[in-house]
Write a protein that holds these residues in place. Sequence first.
Motif, PDB file in Angstrom:
ATOM      1  N   LYS A   1     -38.984  53.362 -12.209  1.00 56.24           N
ATOM      2  CA  LYS A   1     -39.762  53.573 -11.149  1.00 56.24           C
ATOM      3  C   LYS A   1     -41.419  53.395 -11.449  1.00 56.24           C
ATOM      4  CE  LYS A   1     -37.114  57.178  -8.653  1.00 56.24           C
ATOM      5  NZ  LYS A   1     -37.104  58.333  -8.414  1.00 56.24           N
TER       6      LYS A   1
ATOM      7  N   PHE B   1     -49.545  56.887  -0.637  1.00 55.35           N
ATOM      8  CA  PHE B   1     -49.043  56.954  -1.970  1.00 55.35           C
ATOM      9  C   PHE B   1     -49.843  56.024  -3.016  1.00 55.35           C
ATOM     10  CE2 PHE B   1     -44.922  57.668   0.629  1.00 55.35           C
ATOM     11  CZ  PHE B   1     -44.812  58.812  -0.090  1.00 55.35           C
TER      12      PHE B   1
ATOM     13  N   VAL C   1     -46.444  43.018   6.643  1.00 48.67           N
ATOM     14  CA  VAL C   1     -46.107  44.177   7.649  1.00 48.67           C
ATOM     15  C   VAL C   1     -47.042  43.909   8.892  1.00 48.67           C
ATOM     16  CG1 VAL C   1     -45.185  45.534   5.998  1.00 48.67           C
ATOM     17  CG2 VAL C   1     -47.647  45.710   6.594  1.00 48.67           C
TER      18      VAL C   1
ATOM     19  N   ALA D   1     -43.531  50.853  -6.397  1.00 48.99           N
ATOM     20  CA  ALA D   1     -43.980  51.416  -5.153  1.00 48.99           C
ATOM     21  C   ALA D   1     -45.052  50.365  -4.665  1.00 48.99           C
ATOM     22  CB  ALA D   1     -44.935  52.568  -5.360  1.00 48.99           C
TER      23      ALA D   1
ATOM     24  N   HIS E   1     -41.898  55.619 -14.941  1.00 49.12           N
ATOM     25  CA  HIS E   1     -40.787  56.613 -15.088  1.00 49.12           C
ATOM     26  C   HIS E   1     -39.682  56.201 -14.843  1.00 49.12           C
ATOM     27  CE1 HIS E   1     -42.281  57.418 -10.987  1.00 49.12           C
ATOM     28  NE2 HIS E   1     -41.273  58.342 -10.871  1.00 49.12           N
TER      29      HIS E   1
ATOM     30  N   THR F   1     -44.988  54.420  -9.883  1.00 52.93           N
ATOM     31  CA  THR F   1     -45.731  54.834  -8.547  1.00 52.93           C
ATOM     32  C   THR F   1     -47.019  55.002  -9.045  1.00 52.93           C
ATOM     33  OG1 THR F   1     -45.005  57.021  -8.972  1.00 52.93           O
ATOM     34  CG2 THR F   1     -43.623  55.754  -7.681  1.00 52.93           C
TER      35      THR F   1
ATOM     36  N   ASN G   1     -40.059  39.915   2.884  1.00 45.25           N
ATOM     37  CA  ASN G   1     -40.002  40.800   3.575  1.00 45.25           C
ATOM     38  C   ASN G   1     -39.832  40.303   5.088  1.00 45.25           C
ATOM     39  OD1 ASN G   1     -40.549  43.511   4.826  1.00 45.25           O
ATOM     40  ND2 ASN G   1     -42.577  42.974   5.175  1.00 45.25           N
TER      41      ASN G   1
ATOM     42  N   PHE H   1     -46.759  52.232   8.241  1.00 45.53           N
ATOM     43  CA  PHE H   1     -46.861  51.616   6.923  1.00 45.53           C
ATOM     44  C   PHE H   1     -48.023  51.552   6.196  1.00 45.53           C
ATOM     45  CE2 PHE H   1     -46.859  48.137   3.929  1.00 45.53           C
ATOM     46  CZ  PHE H   1     -45.310  48.087   3.279  1.00 45.53           C
TER      47      PHE H   1
ATOM     48  N   LEU I   1     -37.317  55.842  -0.834  1.00 46.49           N
ATOM     49  CA  LEU I   1     -38.061  56.482   0.341  1.00 46.49           C
ATOM     50  C   LEU I   1     -37.697  55.433   1.583  1.00 46.49           C
ATOM     51  CD1 LEU I   1     -41.301  57.216  -1.583  1.00 46.49           C
ATOM     52  CD2 LEU I   1     -39.699  58.799  -0.690  1.00 46.49           C
TER      53      LEU I   1
ATOM     54  N   LEU J   1     -47.537  40.034  -0.245  1.00 55.34           N
ATOM     55  CA  LEU J   1     -46.488  40.551   0.462  1.00 55.34           C
ATOM     56  C   LEU J   1     -46.648  41.838   1.181  1.00 55.34           C
ATOM     57  CD1 LEU J   1     -43.124  39.905   0.439  1.00 55.34           C
ATOM     58  CD2 LEU J   1     -42.968  42.156  -1.026  1.00 55.34           C
TER      59      LEU J   1
ATOM     60  N   LYS K   1     -46.876  58.988 -10.635  1.00 57.14           N
ATOM     61  CA  LYS K   1     -46.115  59.397 -11.677  1.00 57.14           C
ATOM     62  C   LYS K   1     -46.245  58.215 -12.772  1.00 57.14           C
ATOM     63  CE  LYS K   1     -42.732  62.403  -9.737  1.00 57.14           C
ATOM     64  NZ  LYS K   1     -41.435  62.557  -9.755  1.00 57.14           N
TER      65      LYS K   1
ATOM     66  N   GLN L   1     -38.767  48.703   7.868  1.00 56.72           N
ATOM     67  CA  GLN L   1     -37.774  47.908   7.033  1.00 56.72           C
ATOM     68  C   GLN L   1     -36.477  48.104   6.521  1.00 56.72           C
ATOM     69  OE1 GLN L   1     -40.708  48.548   3.559  1.00 56.72           O
ATOM     70  NE2 GLN L   1     -40.705  46.326   3.362  1.00 56.72           N
TER      71      GLN L   1
ATOM     72  N   TYR M   1     -34.649  45.161   4.375  1.00 58.75           N
ATOM     73  CA  TYR M   1     -35.442  44.938   3.185  1.00 58.75           C
ATOM     74  C   TYR M   1     -34.863  46.274   2.363  1.00 58.75           C
ATOM     75  CZ  TYR M   1     -39.361  45.013  -0.201  1.00 58.75           C
ATOM     76  OH  TYR M   1     -40.041  45.068  -1.466  1.00 58.75           O
TER      77      TYR M   1
ATOM     78  N   SER N   1     -37.331  48.071  -5.573  1.00 53.79           N
ATOM     79  CA  SER N   1     -38.397  48.608  -4.961  1.00 53.79           C
ATOM     80  C   SER N   1     -38.275  50.140  -4.782  1.00 53.79           C
ATOM     81  CB  SER N   1     -38.675  48.035  -3.480  1.00 53.79           C
ATOM     82  OG  SER N   1     -39.500  48.753  -2.741  1.00 53.79           O
ATOM     83  N   MET N   2     -39.266  50.967  -4.707  1.00 55.49           N
ATOM     84  CA  MET N   2     -39.351  52.223  -4.214  1.00 55.49           C
ATOM     85  C   MET N   2     -38.762  52.511  -2.851  1.00 55.49           C
ATOM     86  SD  MET N   2     -39.860  54.492  -6.539  1.00 55.49           S
ATOM     87  CE  MET N   2     -40.161  56.012  -5.806  1.00 55.49           C
ATOM     88  N   ALA N   3     -38.717  51.437  -2.060  1.00 54.84           N
ATOM     89  CA  ALA N   3     -38.265  51.324  -0.678  1.00 54.84           C
ATOM     90  C   ALA N   3     -36.608  51.936  -0.811  1.00 54.84           C
ATOM     91  CB  ALA N   3     -38.258  50.142  -0.066  1.00 54.84           C
TER      92      ALA N   3
HETATM   93  C1  LIG Z   1     -44.223  44.746   2.911  1.00 54.82           C
HETATM   94  C2  LIG Z   1     -43.175  44.661   1.961  1.00 54.82           C
HETATM   95  C3  LIG Z   1     -43.701  45.599   0.626  1.00 54.82           C
HETATM   96  C4  LIG Z   1     -42.850  46.565   0.350  1.00 54.82           C
HETATM   97  C5  LIG Z   1     -43.491  47.609  -0.183  1.00 54.82           C
HETATM   98  C6  LIG Z   1     -42.466  48.377  -0.983  1.00 54.82           C
HETATM   99  O1  LIG Z   1     -41.306  47.535  -1.540  1.00 54.82           O
HETATM  100  C7  LIG Z   1     -42.158  49.677  -0.615  1.00 54.82           C
HETATM  101  C8  LIG Z   1     -42.730  50.985  -1.364  1.00 54.82           C
HETATM  102  C9  LIG Z   1     -42.137  52.031  -0.906  1.00 54.82           C
HETATM  103  C10 LIG Z   1     -42.483  53.178  -0.973  1.00 54.82           C
HETATM  104  C11 LIG Z   1     -43.350  53.742  -2.034  1.00 54.82           C
HETATM  105  C12 LIG Z   1     -43.385  54.827  -2.181  1.00 54.82           C
HETATM  106  C13 LIG Z   1     -44.235  55.605  -3.235  1.00 54.82           C
HETATM  107  C14 LIG Z   1     -44.065  56.890  -3.724  1.00 54.82           C
HETATM  108  C15 LIG Z   1     -44.655  57.517  -4.801  1.00 54.82           C
HETATM  109  O2  LIG Z   1     -46.061  57.467  -5.078  1.00 54.82           O
HETATM  110  C16 LIG Z   1     -44.062  58.847  -5.345  1.00 54.82           C
HETATM  111  O3  LIG Z   1     -44.810  59.825  -4.647  1.00 54.82           O
HETATM  112  C17 LIG Z   1     -42.947  59.153  -5.008  1.00 54.82           C
HETATM  113  C18 LIG Z   1     -42.245  59.818  -6.413  1.00 54.82           C
HETATM  114  C19 LIG Z   1     -40.689  59.946  -6.171  1.00 54.82           C
HETATM  115  C20 LIG Z   1     -40.165  59.551  -7.765  1.00 54.82           C
HETATM  116  O4  LIG Z   1     -40.992  58.934  -8.668  1.00 54.82           O
HETATM  117  O5  LIG Z   1     -39.281  60.093  -7.979  1.00 54.82           O
END
Ligand SMILES: CCCCC[C@H](O)CC\C=C/C=C/C=C/[C@@H](O)[C@@H](O)CCCC(=O)O
Length: 259
Positions: free
Chosen positions: A242, A215, A192, A182, A250, A244, A93, A208, A141, A188, A247, A146, A149, A136-138
């Motif tokens: 994904k 989350f 940030v 997520a 999934h 998280t 990152n 962040f 969302l 890592l 959820k 970032q 990244y 990543s979930m990045a």
């Molecule tokens: C410092 C580098 C570390 C990077 C961190 C990750 O790579 C970034 C993760 C980013 C966002 C995570 C969001 C999570 C959201 C969920 O809990 C959820 O509410 C979203 C559900 C969406 C879905 O599953 O369709």
Amino acid sequence: SGLQRGGPWIFLGAQGQGLFQDFCVPVLQVAVVDLNKTVGEQCQAQLDAEFGEGRSVFIQCDVTHGDALRDAFQRTVDQFGRLDIVINNAGINNEKNWEKTIQVNLTSVIKGTYLALEHMSKEYGKQGGTIINVSSMAAFLHSPHQPVYTATKHGVIGFTRAMADAAAQDDYGVRINVLCPAFVDTPLLHTVEEEDNMGKFVKFKDDFKQSMNKFGVLQPSLIAEGMMRLISDPSLNGAVMKITCAKGIHFHTYEPMSA
Ligand SMILES: CCCCC[C@H](O)CC\C=C/C=C/C=C/[C@@H](O)[C@@H](O)CCCC(=O)O
Ligand SMILES: NC(=O)c1ccc[n+]([C@@H]2O[C@H](COP(=O)([O-])OP(=O)(O)OC[C@H]3O[C@@H](n4cnc5c(N)ncnc54)[C@H](O)[C@@H]3O)[C@@H](O)[C@H]2O)c1
């Protein structure tokens, strides 16, 4: 996949969310490939303790060095005789040195996938296998801290889905899937806070942290469970898993394109 055979793995980016304790594979042969000698040796010591000596090898390698990466694959095959599972996990990152972030997070995943195919695909006369590319979930969302990244993690998904289609259509015998966690409790996350990593985007560090609070932060054991599912379910190819807090494990679904 090779799991039933307990076939050799190559795991690129070792710290890998402390994953190894959580893989419960009865017969395991694994090459841990990482830039960081201390981390790699620790992983190998854990594997030795858990599965007995001789089942794992640590190969120190910077995945951005093409020749070294090629050698790491060759050494793994020389040691274990074949390759069944490849996990392209190494990631950084760094928004300040963003070119490096592209090299590690995207270019090396592409190279790691192509090398994996050379050693596993029926196209090359090999026996098949499975590849996991870590995104990543990045990628779903977006957040202001970032941008590069995030771009690399989008890239990993696009590349993996396209390659999975190629693999299916040309009968490579290799399944290629992508995993999008997520926030996970690993070193890592702490990057940030550092200007050296974030450059001007360090000012968003509080946003962040708020996202992390909102989350939640996953434990590495759930990531290991997701990987095991991608490895062992023969129906999965081109899947975008994904993980998280809300959820659990999934899959992302895409709407079919209308003409
Ligand atoms: C410092 C580098 C570390 C990077 C961190 C990750 O790579 C970034 C993760 C980013 C966002 C995570 C969001 C999570 C959201 C969920 O809990 C959820 O509410 C979203 C559900 C969406 C879905 O599953 O369709
Ligand atoms: N931790 C999170 O919140 C999170 C969330 C989503 C996705 N991810 C992704 O998961 C993967 C693993 O991340 P992590 O959280 O375990 O991070 P980590 O920093 O704990 O581990 C990453 C490992 O990759 C290695 N590495 C870095 N650059 C390398 C290089 N050039 N060559 C070889 N090895 C190199 C590091 O030495 C380290 O051991 C990354 O792709 C990351 O983007 C992490």
